[in-house]
Design an enzyme around this catalytic site. Structure first.
Site, PDB file in Angstrom:
ATOM      1  N   CYS A   1      -7.875   1.142   2.179  1.00  0.00           N
ATOM      2  CA  CYS A   1      -8.784   2.343   1.708  1.00  0.00           C
ATOM      3  C   CYS A   1      -8.268   3.562   2.013  1.00  0.00           C
ATOM      4  CB  CYS A   1      -9.876   1.955   2.657  1.00  0.00           C
ATOM      5  SG  CYS A   1     -11.100   3.463   3.111  1.00  0.00           S
TER       6      CYS A   1
ATOM      7  N   CYS B   1     -10.145   5.715   4.633  1.00  0.00           N
ATOM      8  CA  CYS B   1      -9.703   5.446   6.074  1.00  0.00           C
ATOM      9  C   CYS B   1      -8.406   5.996   6.455  1.00  0.00           C
ATOM     10  CB  CYS B   1      -9.638   3.830   6.072  1.00  0.00           C
ATOM     11  SG  CYS B   1     -11.182   3.205   5.223  1.00  0.00           S
TER      12      CYS B   1
END
Lengths: 291, 101
Positions: free
Chosen positions: B30, B33
């Site tokens: 991600c 992230c």
């Protein structure tokens, strides 16, 4: 490996391209066409030019950039990824670049769908790559009507079922849509604690566990959000004084950064972003002589 | 580095933490992230009570908190969720969440 890829050939993207081209960096402009300028019938408030239409101004800008050595490719950009250098994915393939400038303009605001905000992160997602994991074997839908929606659907391979919901918008798929398609207008995304389904305007509800939002074409904000660059409170791409986002080498300029929606402001942004990107690429190349 | 929260240490580190703790649900694939992670680590280095939960390795915890989008940031106080934010957030916003808990 490209030096600088610029997404969008409006006044911001083209201004950036002019500087990058004059610096000898042969920028690559990826563009779908003219964007917001198309709607400007007559521009008479830009320094030094005779009144002309937005379309004329756009054509002159592109011709000017080309004459200086910029390359323009007509394609639809689906997304930007990467950490050190960047990969720009389009409907016609992928490109690698040291620096990327987002100059996509802004989309017309989509009509608000009830539940969209309330269920954000509780079944409503804007990033298939990030969140596909949570929907293994589950029922998901992608809300959108073009290639951007299809590319998001492709990331959801492990879901139990995938439906494309156009919400009543005209379809703009460049290839046949391989997923079940429902074109009815949508009234609301429903659910208490989390998404339970989508209710159409005709009153019928489609039970779902997740709804991925991919309306229209991928805008600067969507691209920035998915790669991890921050947005401001209005949803515009956040940039510093050098027009750089939170990610080194990723710049943004023009309407997608918010502020005045004016050609002069876009040209200023593009100029700053272009000059910053030139500096960034030169430093990057110095540190990576193998490139 | 922020502490890694697992099924095994959840009780001790989160439920019995004594003070509110901010949990960062994340995964390697991600993009946002990857930007959130260093912010959380810096907060940990500065003595704030924060923890990271890798949803790939700790699916039970992700499910327990009904995390369906990452990054998701949750503040837990006395074993109960009291604040939640979805998406990449700046340090100031996260500190405010902890203060308001």
């Amino acid at each position: 490996m490209e030096n600088i890829i610029i997404i969008g050939s409006g006044p911001a993207g083209t201004a950036a391209a002019l500087y990058a081209a004059r610096a000898g960096l042969k920028p690559l402009l990826l563009s779908q066409g003219m964007g917001a300028l198309e709607k400007a019938e007559r521009i008479e408030n830009f320094y030094g030019i005779q009144p002309m239409s937005g379309a004329e101004l756009h054509a002159q800008g592109e011709a000017q950039a080309k004459a200086l050595g910029a390359r323009i490719v007509r394609t639809q950009v689906l997304g930007v990824s990467g950490f050190d250098t960047y990969t720009v994915t389009t409907t016609d393939g992928a490109y690698e670049a040291i620096a990327v400038i987002l100059a996509t303009g802004v989309k017309r605001a989509a009509p608000p769908i009830a539940g969209l905000r309330e269920l954000d992160g509780r079944g409503v997602s804007y990033c298939a790559v990030c969140d596909a994991f949570f929907y293994r074997g589950k029922r998901v839908a992608v809300l959108g009507s073009g290639d951007y929606a299809l590319s998001e659907a492709e990331e959801l391979g492990m879901a139990g079922s995938i439906t494309i919901l156009t919400g009543g918008a005209p379809q703009t798929f460049s290839k046949p849509c391989p997923y079940p398609l429902d074109t009815r207008p949508i009234e609301a995304i429903v659910g208490e604690e989390q998404v339970e389904g989508v209710r159409f305007a005709d009153g019928e509800t489609l039970p779902l566990d997740g709804v991925f939002i991919a309306l229209g074409t991928a805008g600067g904000s969507e691209m920035a959000r998915r790669i991890g660059a921050a947005l401001d409170e209005k949803g515009n791409v956040q940039v510093d004084r050098e027009m750089q986002t939170a990610l080194p080498g990723l710049f943004a300029a023009g309407d997608c950064t918010g502020g005045l929606l004016q050609v002069a402001k876009a040209v200023h942004d593009g100029t700053v972003a272009g000059l910053s990107a030139i500096q960034y690429v030169r430093t990057y190349r110095k540190n990576h002589p193998e490139l | 580095m922020a502490k890694q929260i697992t099924k095994q240490n959840f009780e001790q580190e989160v439920v019995n933490a004594g003070s509110p703790i901010l949990l960062d649900f994340w995964a390697t694939w991600c993009g946002p992230c990857q930007r959130q992670g260093p912010i959380i680590d810096q907060m940990a280095a500065d003595g704030l009570n924060v923890g990271k939960i890798n949803v790939d390795e700790q699916p039970e915890l992700a499910q327990h908190f009904r995390v369906m989008s990452i990054p998701t940031l949750v503040v837990v106080k006395n074993g109960k969720e009291v604040q939640r934010a979805v998406g990449l957030h700046a340090r100031e916003q996260l500190e405010e969440m902890l203060r308001n808990a």
